[in-house]
Design an enzyme around this catalytic site. Structure first.
Site, PDB file in Angstrom:
ATOM      1  N   GLU A 216     -11.751   5.028   6.403  1.00  0.00           N
ATOM      2  CA  GLU A 216     -11.393   5.198   4.994  1.00  0.00           C
ATOM      3  C   GLU A 216     -12.122   4.192   4.103  1.00  0.00           C
ATOM      4  O   GLU A 216     -11.513   3.493   3.302  1.00  0.00           O
ATOM      5  CB  GLU A 216      -9.875   5.094   4.822  1.00  0.00           C
TER       6      GLU A 216
ATOM      7  N   LYS B  21      -2.197   6.039  16.316  1.00  0.00           N
ATOM      8  CA  LYS B  21      -1.124   6.690  15.555  1.00  0.00           C
ATOM      9  C   LYS B  21      -0.471   7.768  16.410  1.00  0.00           C
ATOM     10  O   LYS B  21      -1.133   8.384  17.249  1.00  0.00           O
ATOM     11  CB  LYS B  21      -1.664   7.315  14.266  1.00  0.00           C
TER      12      LYS B  21
ATOM     13  N   GLU C 259       0.829  -1.205   0.000  1.00  0.00           N
ATOM     14  CA  GLU C 259       0.000   0.000   0.000  1.00  0.00           C
ATOM     15  C   GLU C 259       0.870   1.264   0.000  1.00  0.00           C
ATOM     16  O   GLU C 259       0.593   2.221  -0.701  1.00  0.00           O
ATOM     17  CB  GLU C 259      -0.943   0.000   1.209  1.00  0.00           C
TER      18      GLU C 259
ATOM     19  N   ASN D  57      -5.791  -2.641   5.139  1.00  0.00           N
ATOM     20  CA  ASN D  57      -6.914  -2.576   4.199  1.00  0.00           C
ATOM     21  C   ASN D  57      -6.990  -3.962   3.564  1.00  0.00           C
ATOM     22  O   ASN D  57      -6.250  -4.286   2.643  1.00  0.00           O
ATOM     23  CB  ASN D  57      -6.668  -1.533   3.106  1.00  0.00           C
TER      24      ASN D  57
ATOM     25  N   GLU E 168      11.560  18.580   6.961  1.00  0.00           N
ATOM     26  CA  GLU E 168      10.504  19.453   7.495  1.00  0.00           C
ATOM     27  C   GLU E 168      10.651  20.857   6.932  1.00  0.00           C
ATOM     28  O   GLU E 168       9.666  21.498   6.555  1.00  0.00           O
ATOM     29  CB  GLU E 168      10.602  19.485   9.026  1.00  0.00           C
TER      30      GLU E 168
ATOM     31  N   GLU F 197       5.978   7.201   3.751  1.00  0.00           N
ATOM     32  CA  GLU F 197       4.854   7.652   2.939  1.00  0.00           C
ATOM     33  C   GLU F 197       4.834   9.174   2.790  1.00  0.00           C
ATOM     34  O   GLU F 197       4.740   9.696   1.686  1.00  0.00           O
ATOM     35  CB  GLU F 197       3.535   7.182   3.562  1.00  0.00           C
TER      36      GLU F 197
ATOM     37  N   ASP G 156      -2.142  12.113  10.480  1.00  0.00           N
ATOM     38  CA  ASP G 156      -1.642  10.990   9.703  1.00  0.00           C
ATOM     39  C   ASP G 156      -0.153  11.096   9.377  1.00  0.00           C
ATOM     40  O   ASP G 156       0.198  11.482   8.256  1.00  0.00           O
ATOM     41  CB  ASP G 156      -2.440  10.895   8.386  1.00  0.00           C
TER      42      ASP G 156
ATOM     43  N   ARG H  87     -10.849  16.534  11.555  1.00  0.00           N
ATOM     44  CA  ARG H  87     -10.327  15.159  11.526  1.00  0.00           C
ATOM     45  C   ARG H  87      -9.424  14.873  12.731  1.00  0.00           C
ATOM     46  O   ARG H  87      -9.420  13.757  13.252  1.00  0.00           O
ATOM     47  CB  ARG H  87      -9.568  14.991  10.212  1.00  0.00           C
TER      48      ARG H  87
ATOM     49  N   ARG I 156      -7.408  -0.653  15.606  1.00  0.00           N
ATOM     50  CA  ARG I 156      -6.820   0.658  15.268  1.00  0.00           C
ATOM     51  C   ARG I 156      -7.792   1.805  15.547  1.00  0.00           C
ATOM     52  O   ARG I 156      -9.000   1.695  15.309  1.00  0.00           O
ATOM     53  CB  ARG I 156      -6.377   0.697  13.804  1.00  0.00           C
TER      54      ARG I 156
ATOM     55  N   LYS J 269      -8.732  -2.712  11.135  1.00  0.00           N
ATOM     56  CA  LYS J 269      -9.038  -1.329  10.787  1.00  0.00           C
ATOM     57  C   LYS J 269     -10.513  -1.317  10.422  1.00  0.00           C
ATOM     58  O   LYS J 269     -10.903  -1.842   9.378  1.00  0.00           O
ATOM     59  CB  LYS J 269      -8.180  -0.904   9.590  1.00  0.00           C
TER      60      LYS J 269
HETATM   61  O1  GCW Z   1      -1.519   7.004   5.985  1.00  0.00           O
HETATM   62  C1  GCW Z   1      -2.746   6.559   5.500  1.00  0.00           C
HETATM   63  C2  GCW Z   1      -2.439   5.954   4.184  1.00  0.00           C
HETATM   64  C3  GCW Z   1      -3.335   4.812   3.807  1.00  0.00           C
HETATM   65  C4  GCW Z   1      -3.356   3.830   4.962  1.00  0.00           C
HETATM   66  C5  GCW Z   1      -3.940   4.553   6.159  1.00  0.00           C
HETATM   67  C6  GCW Z   1      -3.978   3.716   7.420  1.00  0.00           C
HETATM   68  C7  GCW Z   1      -3.419   1.457   4.982  1.00  0.00           C
HETATM   69  O2  GCW Z   1      -2.468   6.953   3.213  1.00  0.00           O
HETATM   70  O3  GCW Z   1      -2.794   4.239   2.658  1.00  0.00           O
HETATM   71  O4  GCW Z   1      -4.063   2.657   4.679  1.00  0.00           O
HETATM   72  O5  GCW Z   1      -3.155   5.669   6.478  1.00  0.00           O
HETATM   73  O6  GCW Z   1      -3.176   3.961   8.302  1.00  0.00           O
HETATM   74  O7  GCW Z   1      -4.815   2.847   7.530  1.00  0.00           O
END
Ligand code: GCW
Length: 654
Positions: A261, A335, A133, A176, A485, A368, A340, A311, A294, A257
């Site tokens: 999303e 997280k 992913e 996912n 950064e 990412e 994110d 969010r 999660r 999860k």
């Molecule tokens: O960071 C985002 C990503 C998704 C990811 C999601 C998550 C696996 O863009 O691709 O999906 O988080 O943490 O579930």
């Protein structure tokens, strides 16, 4: 030599051939002991000076609590003694001694260590078709074209890498979970393949988890619903889980999860997350299994016109009130930040606030949002900041302590991270990205290590250069987070990257989209107002002292200013600069630093092996292109919006 792939910090050219002796006291006939015996000659052949041919290693399994993974190393004459109450501890001791010897740090012996975090995990976002992913180092090491790759030697090497830095759990498929992966649960053939993988990991003391889809009862079980309170659904899971354990008796559990999303979850059926997670927890409990649930849940159909839906608030809003309601074999996975994995975010307000819930902190090793393993970004300094962050809830309030202290079953608390390896020869694509996997393991085992120590270890173990050459690479690593950064994320604003792949600059890419990540730049200012007074109220989710700090402009830290406040471009930062000047300066600076990295790297030609030299050189050139593009777009964008020129008169395109 004995490996086909570059084993980075474990590989050591064998120059001499002497084999030392070793002795294992109270040896048991288990896989982990066999691993220790197999590793011994691989690791220790030739690493001691030839005059010490008599050196030997004694392993003793001591009486005591067997779950303890710590170990001690002592030395008598030329005999090293490794002691632990568990076989896993002995394995870590083996790698620990190896590291100490390679680092030339025998002065540290007698040495004693025990992990600060219990669960030390890697999450793979690998799909059955072999893609990842968010992967930047080639295809999956587990899967290939909707089949199990079946390369057990490769998995053994990977398990070895993980165990060498103290990791003890892994989930092998993407959170996912698509249709074919959901079928793993019900196909004996697939479960047998997973067992083979789990056995290899187990021989290195690593537990194997799978990610599952909450809607599996529908997609795989052909039921009309996945409602966690439906009797049919529960009995479907009971059957499925019984089937999994029949084939993989030491299976660790599931990562889930749900309601996120586009994934279905308890909300789909009007249930809450306690009902969803506990249903799974109950079913897996008789087998000793764990459910990792999660908290990455938010409304991903937002509207930029609505400035109050936020969010960042979502995880706390959903989970805070459920504190204390989860079964003791359920863990919430949170997280590190509320949005994110941005290069700069505040810590999630759930840490410290959840006081009676098993919890795992989630980092992202795969880059990412931090440069796709093209740009150098050593993430250990950021992870360390988060672990050390004081949530403000009094004693034990630092995140590293709160995770464990606030979990009802400490063995079910810890840290996880999305992994960064793939089929690339050096595992991580960018050679220097190996330092993130190495550093992640080392840091979560020993939260007291400094970023400098970790970078120093990795550089030395990987390259064996002169002190001054090693220092050059260490400097690059240690400054790289700040540099990334600087050119991508001024003052904590985040998400000005290209949608979809999250690499490169696209300032308004997300601005009018549904994902809830807006910077709200206008002609007079920029930033998201998350204050209680005039904004989304997110600041109130923190402890009183953190709330005060973030809520007030005068105390909000500069590097998070635009995360919490919408301010004019002329606002003066604690640094004494205006916001706009800060934006210009950091973007010019970021590019200059990357230019310098290139020069420094060129000076290493001839000292480094050609493969590593070229690998990093090639990526540094891409990084420079990327940094220049960010600099020019950001500077021009904010110059056009604000009309304020750069005080230093540098080139900004209009
Ligand atoms: O960071 C985002 C990503 C998704 C990811 C999601 C998550 C696996 O863009 O691709 O999906 O988080 O943490 O579930």
């Amino acid at each position: 030599m004995f490996e086909t792939r570059d084993l980075c910090w474990l590989i050591k050219q064998v120059q001499k051939d002497e084999i030392h002796t070793w002795f294992i006291q109270n040896r048991k006939d288990t896989e982990v002991f066999q691993t220790i015996e197999r590793e011994l000659p691989l690791l220790f052949r030739g690493i001691l000076p030839s005059e010490r041919q008599d050196a030997s290693i004694v392993f003793s399994l001591e009486e005591g609590v067997p779950e303890q993974e710590g170990y001690s190393i002592d030395k008598r004459g030329d005999c090293y003694e490794i002691k632990s109450t568990s076989e896993q501890g002995l394995l870590y001791g083996l790698f620990g001694l190896h590291r100490i010897l390679l680092m030339g740090e025998e002065g540290k012996i007698p040495f004693q260590t025990a992990p600060d975090q219990c669960l030390r995990m890697i999450n793979h976002w690998d799909n059955f078709d072999g893609t990842l992913e968010r992967g930047y180092a080639g295809e999956s090491v587990f899967f290939d074209k909707n089949a199990f790759r079946g390369d057990m030697e490769l998995i053994r090497q990977y398990a070895r890498l993980l165990a060498a830095v103290g990791l003890n759990a892994v989930s092998i498929n993407n959170v996912n979970v698509r249709r074919l992966e959901t079928l793993f649960l019900v196909k004996e053939e697939a479960l047998r393949e997973i067992k083979k993988i789990a056995d290899v990991f187990a021989s290195y003391g690593i537990k194997t988890f799978l990610s599952v889809n909450f809607a599996a009862p529908i997609t795989t079980g052909n039921l009309p619903t996945a409602d966690p309170l439906s009797r049919e659904v529960v009995s479907w899971w009971e059957q499925v889980i019984a089937g999994v354990y029949r084939i993989i008796p030491d299976f660790a559990g599931f990562v889930i999860k749900a309601d996120s999303e586009g994934e279905p979850g308890p909300f789909t059926y009007g249930r809450n997350h306690e009902e969803g997670a506990n249903m799974m927890g109950r079913v897996i409990k008789p087998y000793g299994g764990t459910i990792i649930w999660r908290c990455f849940i938010y409304n991903c159909a937002q509207d930029w016109r609505d400035r109050y839906t936020d969010r960042a608030r979502a995880a706390y809003d959903i989970f805070k009130d459920l504190d204390g309601c989860f079964l003791d074999n359920v863990i919430l996975q949170i997280k590190n930040g509320p949005v994110d994995f941005q290069i700069r975010e505040p810590s999630s307000p759930l840490f410290g606030a959840l006081k009676k819930t098993n919890q795992v902190l989630e980092f992202q090793i795969t880059q990412e949002y931090t440069g796709h393993q093209k740009d150098i970004c050593f993430l250990v300094p950021m992870w360390k900041e988060i672990l050390d962050f004081d949530t403000g809830y009094g004693e034990g309030g630092r995140i590293r302590n709160a995770i464990r202290g606030n979990s009802v079953d400490r063995k079910r608390s810890g840290v996880t991270a999305v992994g960064n390896v793939g089929m690339d020869r050096n595992w991580t694509g960018h050679k220097l990205a190996q330092a993130n996997l190495y550093g992640y393991g080392r840091l979560i085992w020993d939260n007291g290590l400094s970023s400098e120590e970790i970078a120093g270890e990795w550089v030395h173990l990987s390259f064996y250069l002169t002190e001054s050459d090693e220092e050059k690479i260490r400097r690059i690593l240690l400054t790289s987070r700040q540099v990334y950064e600087d050119y991508t994320c001024p003052l904590g604003v985040g998400f000005m990257c290209r949608p979809a792949d999250h690499y490169g600059c696209d300032i308004d890419g997300y601005e009018y989209d549904r994902w809830g990540t807006y910077h709200y730049a206008d002609r007079s200012g920029v930033g998201r107002d998350r204050t209680e007074k005039t904004g989304t109220g997110y600041t109130r989710q923190y402890s009183d002292c953190r709330f005060q700090e973030y809520e007030n402009l005068t105390t909000c830290p500069d590097d998070l200013l635009l995360f919490f406040h919408h301010v004019p471009y002329t606002h003066i930062l604690h640094s004494g600069k205006t916001v706009i000047q800060h934006i210009y300066d950091t973007h010019f600076q970021g590019v200059e630093q990357v230019e310098e990295y290139l020069q420094v790297w060129k000076s290493l030609k001839g000292s480094l092996d050609e493969e590593s030299y070229c690998n990093v050189m090639d990526r540094l050139e891409k990084q420079l292109e990327n940094a220049v593009s960010w600099r020019d777009q950001i500077n021009t964008y904010f110059y056009r919006k604000s009309g304020i020129p750069d005080e230093m008169g540098r080139k900004i395109y209009d």
